[in-house]
Design a protein around this motif. Sequence first.
Motif, PDB file in Angstrom:
ATOM      1  N   ASN A  70      11.849   8.639  63.590  1.00 54.14           N
ATOM      2  CA  ASN A  70      12.463   9.728  62.838  1.00 54.14           C
ATOM      3  C   ASN A  70      13.335   9.215  61.701  1.00 54.14           C
ATOM      4  O   ASN A  70      13.402   9.835  60.633  1.00 54.14           O
ATOM      5  N   GLN A  72      12.705   6.457  60.036  1.00 52.61           N
ATOM      6  CA  GLN A  72      11.758   6.018  59.021  1.00 52.61           C
ATOM      7  C   GLN A  72      11.197   7.200  58.236  1.00 52.61           C
ATOM      8  O   GLN A  72      10.970   7.101  57.020  1.00 52.61           O
ATOM      9  N   ARG A  73      11.001   8.319  58.901  1.00 57.38           N
ATOM     10  CA  ARG A  73      10.532   9.509  58.193  1.00 57.38           C
ATOM     11  C   ARG A  73      11.531   9.944  57.126  1.00 57.38           C
ATOM     12  O   ARG A  73      11.146  10.360  56.032  1.00 57.38           O
ATOM     13  N   CYS A  74      12.822   9.853  57.464  1.00 59.41           N
ATOM     14  CA  CYS A  74      13.847  10.189  56.469  1.00 59.41           C
ATOM     15  C   CYS A  74      13.764   9.242  55.273  1.00 59.41           C
ATOM     16  O   CYS A  74      13.867   9.677  54.119  1.00 59.41           O
ATOM     17  N   ARG A  75      13.585   7.959  55.543  1.00 61.44           N
ATOM     18  CA  ARG A  75      13.473   6.998  54.446  1.00 61.44           C
ATOM     19  C   ARG A  75      12.235   7.276  53.597  1.00 61.44           C
ATOM     20  O   ARG A  75      12.290   7.223  52.359  1.00 61.44           O
ATOM     21  N   ASP A  76      11.136   7.576  54.257  1.00 54.73           N
ATOM     22  CA  ASP A  76       9.893   7.838  53.522  1.00 54.73           C
ATOM     23  C   ASP A  76      10.010   9.064  52.628  1.00 54.73           C
ATOM     24  O   ASP A  76       9.318   9.159  51.608  1.00 54.73           O
ATOM     25  N   ARG A  77      10.863   9.996  53.008  1.00 56.32           N
ATOM     26  CA  ARG A  77      11.065  11.203  52.205  1.00 56.32           C
ATOM     27  C   ARG A  77      12.102  11.005  51.108  1.00 56.32           C
ATOM     28  O   ARG A  77      12.449  11.947  50.391  1.00 56.32           O
ATOM     29  N   GLY A  78      12.604   9.802  50.982  1.00 58.27           N
ATOM     30  CA  GLY A  78      13.549   9.501  49.911  1.00 58.27           C
ATOM     31  C   GLY A  78      14.967   9.955  50.168  1.00 58.27           C
ATOM     32  O   GLY A  78      15.748  10.107  49.226  1.00 58.27           O
ATOM     33  N   ARG A  79      15.331  10.164  51.431  1.00 57.87           N
ATOM     34  CA  ARG A  79      16.688  10.581  51.729  1.00 57.87           C
ATOM     35  C   ARG A  79      17.670   9.462  51.397  1.00 57.87           C
ATOM     36  O   ARG A  79      17.394   8.289  51.621  1.00 57.87           O
TER      37      ARG A  79
END
Length: 312
Positions: A70, A72-79
């Motif tokens: 989860n 990593q998902r934030c990082r992938d979304r550019g957060r």
Amino acid sequence: MDVILHIGAHRTATTTFQQYLKEQAPILTPQGFTYWGPHRTRSGLFRGLYASGAENAASYRRAVGRVRMNVQRCRDRGRRTLFVSDENMSGAVRDNLRREALYPGIGTRLAQVNEGFDGKIDQVILTIRSLDLYWISALGYAVSRGHRKPNVALLDRLVTAPRSWRNVITDVACAVPSARVRVLPFETLNGRPDAVLSAILGAPAAPDSKDRWLNATPKLAELREISGSDRLPDGDGRWNPFDAAQSNALREKYQDDLHWLSAGADGLAEPMAYEPHNKSHLKAGSTPPQTDTTEGCSHDSQQGHMAPPRRE
């Protein structure tokens, strides 16, 4: 992506702060801000993360993998910022009372949380509170949930317990060695959620227009109804089970913690400074009056060692 953990402590207006964050998160999303609160961490995300023992190893490994995925998902979304607030990362009030100590397991719990975030935590925010008011609130909270009122022996053990916020801060710093540990005395901002967020982020935060304090410790009248045969004092104000000498001893211990923190905390942590970015929305200036001792309201400030209890 900056990862910020706000770990409480309990009884420092955390519920009010989390409700404010939940309301502000959609507004901050365009700025790359993501908020995980108890609505997220306690609904399965952290399940098994605090597990111990060989029989729970598989559950712990799954929890670590779930959290990392989860993140990593934030990082992938550019957060740009992941802000996680859950005081249960520190432990539980009932465990503090059962073990008669201030967050004795916080080091182990945060080390496991740190593993879940793959050691990539930038800041850990801890709010501390005068020890007399912390234990008053914790005991009142316990009684409001049906526990018997504390006897004299228990109160004495809480007062003389060697563990204080200094030990808690040391455990936090050792458990998350790569993070910047910042400590906010509760009395500094008196539970004002907008000011707390502004102090953490170092940027203006939207004023909190709601006059609220959530999950506050019940007053005496309500506690008497709940406690039944455990008779509490008459009156409608706040319940303080400690006598004057006990309260003074707890306040002195807290002052020692604050002096240690302001002197550098052995390089382990730093006190959080607050400079209001928008003074126009302060309710009573930069130093609000001290008028109450229930969570989320204003609280007695401590002016030096052995200060006498404040009376209304």
